[in-house]
Design an enzyme around this catalytic site. Structure first.
Site, PDB file in Angstrom:
ATOM      1  CD  GLU A   1      -3.474   3.141  -5.837  1.00 47.93           C
ATOM      2  OE1 GLU A   1      -3.363   2.569  -4.735  1.00 47.93           O
ATOM      3  OE2 GLU A   1      -3.365   4.370  -5.965  1.00 47.93           O
TER       4      GLU A   1
ATOM      5  CG  ASN B   1      -3.193   4.274   1.100  1.00 54.43           C
ATOM      6  OD1 ASN B   1      -4.299   4.362   1.614  1.00 54.43           O
ATOM      7  ND2 ASN B   1      -2.576   3.126   0.936  1.00 54.43           N
TER       8      ASN B   1
ATOM      9  CG  HIS C   1      -2.979  -0.833  -3.125  1.00 60.02           C
ATOM     10  ND1 HIS C   1      -3.222   0.492  -2.848  1.00 60.02           N
ATOM     11  CD2 HIS C   1      -3.121  -1.483  -1.948  1.00 60.02           C
ATOM     12  CE1 HIS C   1      -3.498   0.620  -1.567  1.00 60.02           C
ATOM     13  NE2 HIS C   1      -3.446  -0.556  -1.002  1.00 60.02           N
TER      14      HIS C   1
ATOM     15  CB  SER D   1      -0.913   0.004   1.228  1.00 58.52           C
ATOM     16  OG  SER D   1      -0.153  -0.191   2.391  1.00 58.52           O
TER      17      SER D   1
HETATM   18  N1  CAA Z   1     -14.887 -10.611   3.438  1.00 55.39           N
HETATM   19  C1  CAA Z   1     -15.834 -10.890   2.533  1.00 55.39           C
HETATM   20  N2  CAA Z   1     -17.040 -10.271   2.511  1.00 55.39           N
HETATM   21  C2  CAA Z   1     -17.286  -9.357   3.465  1.00 55.39           C
HETATM   22  C3  CAA Z   1     -16.339  -9.016   4.449  1.00 55.39           C
HETATM   23  C4  CAA Z   1     -15.093  -9.698   4.426  1.00 55.39           C
HETATM   24  N3  CAA Z   1     -14.133  -9.437   5.305  1.00 55.39           N
HETATM   25  N4  CAA Z   1     -16.871  -8.071   5.246  1.00 55.39           N
HETATM   26  C5  CAA Z   1     -18.112  -7.822   4.783  1.00 55.39           C
HETATM   27  N5  CAA Z   1     -18.349  -8.587   3.706  1.00 55.39           N
HETATM   28  C6  CAA Z   1     -19.568  -8.611   2.879  1.00 55.39           C
HETATM   29  C7  CAA Z   1     -20.741  -9.188   3.656  1.00 55.39           C
HETATM   30  O1  CAA Z   1     -20.793 -10.588   3.517  1.00 55.39           O
HETATM   31  C8  CAA Z   1     -21.903  -8.513   2.980  1.00 55.39           C
HETATM   32  O2  CAA Z   1     -22.209  -9.180   1.769  1.00 55.39           O
HETATM   33  P1  CAA Z   1     -23.772  -9.286   1.246  1.00 55.39           P
HETATM   34  O3  CAA Z   1     -24.312  -7.883   1.250  1.00 55.39           O
HETATM   35  O4  CAA Z   1     -23.635  -9.852  -0.134  1.00 55.39           O
HETATM   36  O5  CAA Z   1     -24.432 -10.179   2.206  1.00 55.39           O
HETATM   37  C9  CAA Z   1     -21.352  -7.124   2.590  1.00 55.39           C
HETATM   38  O6  CAA Z   1     -19.929  -7.255   2.587  1.00 55.39           O
HETATM   39  C10 CAA Z   1     -21.770  -6.060   3.568  1.00 55.39           C
HETATM   40  O7  CAA Z   1     -21.328  -6.479   4.858  1.00 55.39           O
HETATM   41  P2  CAA Z   1     -22.089  -6.144   6.206  1.00 55.39           P
HETATM   42  O8  CAA Z   1     -23.567  -6.042   5.949  1.00 55.39           O
HETATM   43  O9  CAA Z   1     -21.636  -7.105   7.251  1.00 55.39           O
HETATM   44  O10 CAA Z   1     -21.486  -4.766   6.690  1.00 55.39           O
HETATM   45  P3  CAA Z   1     -21.481  -3.345   6.010  1.00 55.39           P
HETATM   46  O11 CAA Z   1     -22.685  -3.114   5.167  1.00 55.39           O
HETATM   47  O12 CAA Z   1     -21.208  -2.446   7.139  1.00 55.39           O
HETATM   48  O13 CAA Z   1     -20.227  -3.399   5.034  1.00 55.39           O
HETATM   49  C11 CAA Z   1     -17.948  -3.068   4.526  1.00 55.39           C
HETATM   50  C12 CAA Z   1     -18.946  -3.720   5.482  1.00 55.39           C
HETATM   51  C13 CAA Z   1     -18.077  -3.713   3.149  1.00 55.39           C
HETATM   52  C14 CAA Z   1     -16.573  -3.367   5.107  1.00 55.39           C
HETATM   53  C15 CAA Z   1     -18.272  -1.526   4.428  1.00 55.39           C
HETATM   54  O14 CAA Z   1     -18.347  -0.973   5.702  1.00 55.39           O
HETATM   55  C16 CAA Z   1     -17.243  -0.765   3.625  1.00 55.39           C
HETATM   56  O15 CAA Z   1     -17.269  -0.750   2.415  1.00 55.39           O
HETATM   57  N6  CAA Z   1     -16.327  -0.075   4.341  1.00 55.39           N
HETATM   58  C17 CAA Z   1     -15.221   0.680   3.715  1.00 55.39           C
HETATM   59  C18 CAA Z   1     -14.135  -0.281   3.333  1.00 55.39           C
HETATM   60  C19 CAA Z   1     -12.980   0.431   2.696  1.00 55.39           C
HETATM   61  O16 CAA Z   1     -12.960   1.629   2.465  1.00 55.39           O
HETATM   62  N7  CAA Z   1     -11.976  -0.376   2.395  1.00 55.39           N
HETATM   63  C20 CAA Z   1     -10.741   0.160   1.825  1.00 55.39           C
HETATM   64  C21 CAA Z   1      -9.776   0.459   2.913  1.00 55.39           C
HETATM   65  S1  CAA Z   1      -8.293   1.121   2.268  1.00 55.39           S
HETATM   66  C22 CAA Z   1      -7.419  -0.218   1.801  1.00 55.39           C
HETATM   67  O17 CAA Z   1      -7.795  -1.365   1.935  1.00 55.39           O
HETATM   68  C23 CAA Z   1      -6.115   0.061   1.190  1.00 55.39           C
HETATM   69  C24 CAA Z   1      -5.014   0.601   1.984  1.00 55.39           C
HETATM   70  O18 CAA Z   1      -3.909   0.617   1.468  1.00 55.39           O
HETATM   71  C25 CAA Z   1      -5.126   1.095   3.356  1.00 55.39           C
END
Ligand code: CAA
Length: 285
Positions: free
Chosen positions: A153, A191, A141, A120
């Protein structure tokens, strides 16, 4: 463009196991490597649980889940990646560790194989300089959680060839992801933008602008983000957020990227976010 059939994944942690799952579900043969048996076993069985859960929810058939799982071969031997067309490294975000892995992969993997990193924040150009195939090194990424997030990315190092970059773009798209192209500068695109926003949210908390809960609610409901910035920082890991802010601060030498003292203090106290139950918010472990 290269024909990719066999993908090696280095690291069965949160990112590696997600990448392995999605690669197998989109028809690739996968070899999943981890240096530690516990992590490998946990990552491999986590994929099975995720595939079964998806089948129960009707996202895919249990037959497809079984086939995808069967495409993943776990191993504790890095040399088992020798015939891979593409290796995606998703080990811990430590420079020396990644450099060492790429040196080893360069010796092991067939000469025409592409080596990608899920880093990242570490420079792809520097990673490539640890190999004798800098033209076949690129950044892929993925975002967490990999099966849910639609982005890859792509990062182009100084020596990355068109063939390599077009190949990793095509693999990402076959994996159902949208591929964006970024150059190899600190933080790349995601990032470079995300971390200053999170850091600013920590400054807002530090200066008493609003409570952690209200900062998150304001950004969730006010700007339609699925998680508020402090909740997202906890999800990513506060240690990771601080490490990336340090990369931006050092690499761009601009005070606008200085990590908030409160972020430093939380990390010093061992508050890493969701992974150990306490960050800006508290979680059940
Ligand atoms: N693995 C697989 N599927 C997952 C999961 C996981 N760890 N966590 C959640 N899901 C799935 C669930 O199964 C659910 O699927 P369905 O709708 O098909 O049933 C769906 O995602 C939604 O999950 P929830 O209802 O439990 O929870 P939510 O609606 O609050 O969503 C989330 C959870 C998808 C994590 C959402 O909160 C989200 O999009 N958050 C932001 C995530 C983000 O920005 N990620 C990028 C971070 S930056 C990065 O990764 C890069 C870096 O370099 C730092």
């Amino acid at each position: 463009m290269k024909n990719i059939q066999l993908i090696g994944i280095v690291g069965a942690g949160q990112m590696g196991r997600g990448i392995a799952q999605v690669a197998a579900q989109t028809g690739y043969e996968v070899i999943l490597f981890d240096a530690f048996k516990n992590s490998l076993d946990f990552g491999h069985s986590f994929i099975k649980t995720q595939l079964d859960k998806g089948a129960e929810k009707g996202k895919w058939s249990s037959d497809d889940a079984g086939k995808a799982y069967a495409r993943i071969k776990p191993t504790l031997e890095l040399t088992d990646l020798k015939n891979c067309d593409l290796v995606i490294e998703a080990a811990t975000e430590k420079r020396d560790l990644k450099f060492d892995i790429f040196k080893k992969l360069d010796e092991i993997v067939k000469p025409e194989g592409i080596l990608a990193s899920n880093t990242s924040s570490i420079s792809i150009t520097e990673i490539a300089a640890n190999t004798k195939r800098a033209d076949k090194i690129a950044g892929m990424h993925f975002m967490n959680p990999v099966p849910v997030m639609k982005l890859v990315e792509g990062i182009r190092g100084l020596e990355t060839s068109d063939e390599t970059f077009n190949t990793v773009a095509a693999v990402s798209e076959k994996m159902g992801k949208t591929f964006v192209r970024a150059q190899d500068y600190p933080g790349f695109a995601v990032n470079r933008i995300l971390m200053p926003m999170i850091n600013e949210a920590v400054y807002a908390l530090y200066e008493g602008v609003a409570s952690a809960k209200d900062i998150d609610t304001a950004m969730k409901l006010g700007t339609n983000q699925p998680m508020g910035p402090l909740e997202l920082a906890d999800f990513i890991g506060l240690d990771t957020c601080l490490a990336i802010m340090n990369v931006l601060h050092d690499g761009l030498a601009d005070t606008k990227y200085r990590p908030c003292p409160l972020l430093r203090q939380y990390v010093a106290a061992g508050r890493f976010g969701r992974k150990n139950g306490k960050g800006f918010h508290t979680y059940d472990k």
